[in-house]
Design a protein around this motif. Structure first.
Motif, PDB file in Angstrom:
ATOM      1  N   LEU A 123      61.202 -39.947  32.155  1.00  0.00           N
ATOM      2  CA  LEU A 123      60.132 -38.970  32.341  1.00  0.00           C
ATOM      3  C   LEU A 123      59.340 -38.864  31.052  1.00  0.00           C
ATOM      4  O   LEU A 123      59.883 -38.493  30.007  1.00  0.00           O
ATOM      5  N   ASP A 124      58.062 -39.185  31.094  1.00  0.00           N
ATOM      6  CA  ASP A 124      57.216 -39.247  29.904  1.00  0.00           C
ATOM      7  C   ASP A 124      56.605 -37.878  29.630  1.00  0.00           C
ATOM      8  O   ASP A 124      55.772 -37.386  30.402  1.00  0.00           O
ATOM      9  N   THR A 125      56.995 -37.248  28.533  1.00  0.00           N
ATOM     10  CA  THR A 125      56.545 -35.896  28.220  1.00  0.00           C
ATOM     11  C   THR A 125      56.200 -35.781  26.741  1.00  0.00           C
ATOM     12  O   THR A 125      56.543 -36.641  25.933  1.00  0.00           O
ATOM     13  N   ARG A 126      55.547 -34.689  26.388  1.00  0.00           N
ATOM     14  CA  ARG A 126      55.215 -34.393  24.999  1.00  0.00           C
ATOM     15  C   ARG A 126      55.459 -32.903  24.714  1.00  0.00           C
ATOM     16  O   ARG A 126      55.374 -32.059  25.612  1.00  0.00           O
ATOM     17  N   LEU A 127      55.693 -32.608  23.447  1.00  0.00           N
ATOM     18  CA  LEU A 127      55.810 -31.237  22.965  1.00  0.00           C
ATOM     19  C   LEU A 127      54.489 -30.879  22.285  1.00  0.00           C
ATOM     20  O   LEU A 127      53.999 -31.632  21.442  1.00  0.00           O
ATOM     21  N   VAL A 128      53.920 -29.714  22.643  1.00  0.00           N
ATOM     22  CA  VAL A 128      52.605 -29.335  22.124  1.00  0.00           C
ATOM     23  C   VAL A 128      52.641 -28.053  21.311  1.00  0.00           C
ATOM     24  O   VAL A 128      51.612 -27.617  20.785  1.00  0.00           O
ATOM     25  N   ALA A 129      53.796 -27.421  21.198  1.00  0.00           N
ATOM     26  CA  ALA A 129      53.946 -26.242  20.336  1.00  0.00           C
ATOM     27  C   ALA A 129      55.403 -26.149  19.928  1.00  0.00           C
ATOM     28  O   ALA A 129      56.302 -26.520  20.695  1.00  0.00           O
ATOM     29  N   TRP A 247      56.129 -27.506  26.438  1.00  0.00           N
ATOM     30  CA  TRP A 247      56.466 -28.875  26.830  1.00  0.00           C
ATOM     31  C   TRP A 247      55.565 -29.260  27.996  1.00  0.00           C
ATOM     32  O   TRP A 247      55.367 -28.451  28.914  1.00  0.00           O
ATOM     33  N   VAL A 248      55.037 -30.480  27.950  1.00  0.00           N
ATOM     34  CA  VAL A 248      54.077 -30.895  28.972  1.00  0.00           C
ATOM     35  C   VAL A 248      54.348 -32.333  29.390  1.00  0.00           C
ATOM     36  O   VAL A 248      54.877 -33.125  28.604  1.00  0.00           O
ATOM     37  N   PRO A 249      53.974 -32.713  30.621  1.00  0.00           N
ATOM     38  CA  PRO A 249      53.984 -34.135  30.974  1.00  0.00           C
ATOM     39  C   PRO A 249      52.861 -34.856  30.240  1.00  0.00           C
ATOM     40  O   PRO A 249      51.770 -34.296  30.056  1.00  0.00           O
ATOM     41  N   THR A 250      53.128 -36.069  29.822  1.00  0.00           N
ATOM     42  CA  THR A 250      52.108 -36.821  29.084  1.00  0.00           C
ATOM     43  C   THR A 250      50.849 -37.002  29.916  1.00  0.00           C
ATOM     44  O   THR A 250      49.733 -37.049  29.374  1.00  0.00           O
ATOM     45  N   TRP A 315      54.807 -30.013  11.432  1.00  0.00           N
ATOM     46  CA  TRP A 315      55.939 -30.284  12.325  1.00  0.00           C
ATOM     47  C   TRP A 315      56.949 -31.256  11.737  1.00  0.00           C
ATOM     48  O   TRP A 315      57.888 -31.669  12.432  1.00  0.00           O
ATOM     49  N   SER A 316      56.817 -31.626  10.484  1.00  0.00           N
ATOM     50  CA  SER A 316      57.734 -32.616   9.906  1.00  0.00           C
ATOM     51  C   SER A 316      59.183 -32.160  10.020  1.00  0.00           C
ATOM     52  O   SER A 316      60.067 -32.944  10.385  1.00  0.00           O
ATOM     53  N   GLY A 317      59.440 -30.904   9.706  1.00  0.00           N
ATOM     54  CA  GLY A 317      60.797 -30.391   9.807  1.00  0.00           C
ATOM     55  C   GLY A 317      61.293 -30.349  11.239  1.00  0.00           C
ATOM     56  O   GLY A 317      62.459 -30.639  11.516  1.00  0.00           O
ATOM     57  N   ALA A 318      60.412 -29.976  12.172  1.00  0.00           N
ATOM     58  CA  ALA A 318      60.789 -29.935  13.583  1.00  0.00           C
ATOM     59  C   ALA A 318      61.126 -31.329  14.098  1.00  0.00           C
ATOM     60  O   ALA A 318      62.087 -31.511  14.861  1.00  0.00           O
ATOM     61  N   PHE A 344      56.341 -35.791  20.335  1.00  0.00           N
ATOM     62  CA  PHE A 344      55.407 -34.788  19.826  1.00  0.00           C
ATOM     63  C   PHE A 344      53.974 -35.297  19.927  1.00  0.00           C
ATOM     64  O   PHE A 344      53.676 -36.417  19.520  1.00  0.00           O
ATOM     65  N   ASP A 345      53.101 -34.461  20.458  1.00  0.00           N
ATOM     66  CA  ASP A 345      51.668 -34.758  20.439  1.00  0.00           C
ATOM     67  C   ASP A 345      51.075 -34.017  19.252  1.00  0.00           C
ATOM     68  O   ASP A 345      50.761 -32.819  19.330  1.00  0.00           O
ATOM     69  N   ARG A 346      50.909 -34.724  18.135  1.00  0.00           N
ATOM     70  CA  ARG A 346      50.545 -34.059  16.891  1.00  0.00           C
ATOM     71  C   ARG A 346      49.073 -33.673  16.830  1.00  0.00           C
ATOM     72  O   ARG A 346      48.635 -33.057  15.850  1.00  0.00           O
ATOM     73  N   ARG A 347      48.322 -33.968  17.883  1.00  0.00           N
ATOM     74  CA  ARG A 347      46.970 -33.426  17.960  1.00  0.00           C
ATOM     75  C   ARG A 347      47.021 -31.900  18.044  1.00  0.00           C
ATOM     76  O   ARG A 347      46.057 -31.213  17.717  1.00  0.00           O
TER      77      ARG A 347
END
Length: 380
Positions: A123-129, A247-250, A315-318, A344-347
């Motif tokens: 499942l392709d996802t990204r973290l946005v916060a 958390w979001v789907p890509t 977000w380096s530490g995260a 992580f979506d670093r945008r």
């Protein structure tokens, strides 16, 4: 994790959606470790894709973040959302994973482990916060509940004990960390797979089904009240356990219109976290009591336990922590490790922190203006 809130009457123009009993299959699918090939997007290409500056009011997001929904309603920030929202009464890894797979959800609140297991199940996802707690060791999310008569006073006493374990969830990762901190491996204990929902863990402790279980939320307080007289105790684990994410789907952040709406939601969500922190009495009454059905005493306990939010701009530490979790779970559960950056979506990296800075800066300016006006009025 707090229980899902019961359906409530929503504001005009917004409706709560029931995504069906099929979502309950999430834990089963994650536990099987089904081996479809990971559908990862080109992370570099996504990172270089600009997000539109403006949000179309016709854009619609389906959001599973019940606690955030209440915070937005109580603070009035919900009226500042510039797009259409459909609220889903679900959160956490298993339910949100299945909703993502069904293309029925755009944003979810979850801890750190669900995105990792999602990757392993294709499942392709990204973290946005990313959200943490200030002074996390003083304000842990979980404590280890110890069953009456178990005679466990320190982590080294865990050897050979029956421990509640929920793979695919934050509680399961915490148990693996605790064992590592104690110099133990999973084979040195008996891991008993149990869902971490509701009263399952406290009941399992009280009945002797397990000797140790990670307890969170109000269950920490209630466990001692219910079983303390019989010898039930709590054992601090001494580890950080505070990561929380949006958390979001890509597919959602790959859609420019939805990406712009998600960025705006992250901004408003971040401001809501600060509102909650600054309005504990309203939060206790409006969320813990009116929405969750807890007592005011339970609410006050949880406000104190939660401490103050930390929304980092870097977000380096995260990501480093996420990598440690990936490596730990891969080793203990037999999965392939991977680069945490993929999750992580670093945008979106600075979005929440900048929103908080703007909010607190405006508040400080207003306070300063008010003070100056008072002083000026007093000098007349």
């Amino acid at each position: 994790m707090p229980p899902s809130r019961p359906p409530s009457r929503s504001r005009a123009g917004r409706r709560r959606t029931a995504l069906g009993a099929a979502l309950l299959l999430g834990p089963l699918l994650l536990a099987t470790g089904c081996a479809e090939d990971p559908a990862t997007a080109d992370a570099a290409a996504l990172a270089d894709t600009p997000i539109p500056e403006t949000v179309s009011p016709d854009t619609k997001l389906t959001i599973g973040a019940p606690e955030a929904e209440v915070a937005l309603e109580l603070s009035g920030l919900v009226d500042e959302i510039p797009f259409e929202v459909e609220w889903a009464n679900l959160s956490g890894g298993p339910q949100c994973s299945e909703a993502f797979r069904a293309d029925s959800l755009d944003v979810c609140s979850a801890a750190e482990v669900p995105s990792i297991h999602a990757h392993w199940t294709g499942l392709d996802t990204r973290l946005v916060a990313a959200q943490f707690r200030q002074d996390p060791l003083a304000n842990p999310i979980y404590q280890l509940g110890i069953a009456p008569g178990a005679d466990i006073e320190e982590l080294s006493d865990l050897r050979g004990r029956k421990i509640a374990f929920s793979p695919g969830q934050a509680q399961g990762a915490l148990i693996l960390r605790v064992l590592a901190a104690a110099g133990l491996a999973p084979e040195d204990v008996e891991l008993v797979e149990l869902p971490s929902t509701g009263d399952v863990y406290p009941t399992a402790l009280g009945s002797g089904q397990v000797e140790v279980a990670p307890l969170g939320s109000v269950h920490i307080r209630r466990y001692v009240e219910q079983y303390g007289a019989e010898g039930g105790t709590l054992l601090p684990h001494g580890l950080r356990d505070d990561p929380a994410h949006l958390w979001v789907p890509t597919a959602s952040v790959s859609d420019p219109e939805k990406a712009a709406a998600i960025r705006e939601f992250v901004r408003i969500w971040a401001r809501a976290q600060i509102w909650v922190d600054q309005h504990p009495e309203e939060w206790i009454a409006g969320y813990y009591v009116a929405d969750q059905g807890l007592t005011p005493e339970d609410g006050a306990y949880l406000v104190e336990q939660n401490g103050h939010p930390d929304l980092p701009a870097d977000w380096s530490g995260a990501i480093e922590r996420q990598q440690q979790t990936i490596d730990l779970l891969a080793e203990e559960l037999g999965n392939e490790p991977f680069d945490a950056e993929l999750l992580f979506d670093r945008r979106f990296e600075t979005v929440a922190a900048e929103a908080v800075a703007a909010e607190t800066g405006a508040a400080d300016a207003a306070d300063e203006a008010g003070t100056d006006a008072d002083e000026e009025g007093g000098s007349r």
